[in-house]
Design a protein around this motif. Structure first.
Motif, short mmCIF file in Angstrom:
data_model
loop_
_atom_site.label_atom_id
_atom_site.label_comp_id
_atom_site.label_asym_id
_atom_site.label_seq_id
_atom_site.Cartn_x
_atom_site.Cartn_y
_atom_site.Cartn_z
N UNK A 50 -48.49 16.01 6.86
CA UNK A 50 -47.46 17.04 7.02
C UNK A 50 -46.54 16.69 8.18
N UNK A 51 -45.27 16.59 7.90
CA UNK A 51 -44.29 16.28 8.93
C UNK A 51 -43.03 17.12 8.69
N UNK A 52 -42.48 17.62 9.78
CA UNK A 52 -41.25 18.40 9.65
C UNK A 52 -40.04 17.48 9.75
N UNK A 53 -38.90 18.00 9.45
CA UNK A 53 -37.66 17.24 9.56
C UNK A 53 -37.22 17.25 11.02
N UNK A 54 -37.11 16.07 11.60
CA UNK A 54 -36.65 15.97 12.99
C UNK A 54 -35.17 16.34 13.07
N UNK A 55 -34.81 17.07 14.12
CA UNK A 55 -33.41 17.51 14.23
C UNK A 55 -32.45 16.33 14.34
#
Length: 225
Positions: A19-24
């Motif tokens: 699980x990884x979020x979108x880096x800004x």
């Protein structure tokens, strides 16, 4: 635990690791047309879909509905900024556990104060701060999963071996579901408190405006007399 149950647990833990979020910083700093926004979101979040070959991360209709429901500020000349994309990512994660009204209540103060703000602390700062907690939370979730999984493995000791595999999975799903249920109740309570506080603030502003108007009218009457 049997080999099958160990494989299941390892599969769950590995999925948490992925699980990884979108880096800004990965979001373009240029304004995008709607098609470009949906393509970006699809490329970055398709792996989170339950049915990746069938479901859509984001559609034009969704974006238009979010704008109509005041979840998303309108685009400028049909173009969406980086901050629009940040809000869309928040909405994407929220919509699985919150109603549209609750998301609106939660995001409205953020949008009003920090969307395209001139102050140093902006929406991107909030996004980065929130998602910086992700790594520590994943480690906590892995430990919690192991704990719940072992609890489920200890249930139905009197059941036949043929039934145990299903019943253990059923117990595990029940534990996870109860966890989600309780957290959803807490989220709803907190959002309701935010909504009540916002309504009270709005009423107080309205009363002050009315009082100011009445004072002005009274003063005008005195000057006329």
């Amino acid at each position: 635990m049997t080999i099958n149950s160990e494989d299941l647990l390892n599969s769950i833990l590995n999925s948490l690791e992925r699980i990884q979020h979108v880096e800004s910083e990965d979001i373009p700093n240029i304004d995008l047309y709607m098609d470009q926004v949906t393509t970006f979101m699809d490329n970055r979040l398709r792996s989170t879909l339950r049915y990746p070959t069938e479901d859509k991360v984001l559609t034009k209709t969704m974006i238009n509905n979010y704008a109509k429901n005041d979840l998303l500020p309108p685009p400028v000349k049909k173009k969406y900024s980086k901050e629009h994309v940040l809000l869309l990512i928040f909405i994407y994660y929220y919509k699985g556990v919150m109603s549209i009204n609750d998301i609106q209540t939660l995001l409205r103060p953020i949008t009003e104060k920090y969307f395209q703000s001139d102050v140093n602390f902006r929406l991107e700062n909030i996004y980065d701060e929130v998602f910086s907690m992700e790594k520590a939370e994943i480690e906590y979730l892995k430990k919690d999963m192991i704990h719940k999984f072992k609890m489920a493995e200890d249930t139905f000791s009197d059941a036949s071996e043929a039934d145990k595999e299903f019943l253990h999975k059923f117990s595990f799903i029940c534990l996870l579901s109860y966890d989600v249920y309780v957290k959803k109740l807490i989220i709803e309570k907190m959002v309701d408190e935010l909504a009540a506080a916002e309504k009270q603030t709005s009423n107080e502003k309205h009363e002050r405006k009315n009082d100011s108007g009445q004072e002005g009218t009274a003063k005008e009457k005195e000057e006329v007399s």
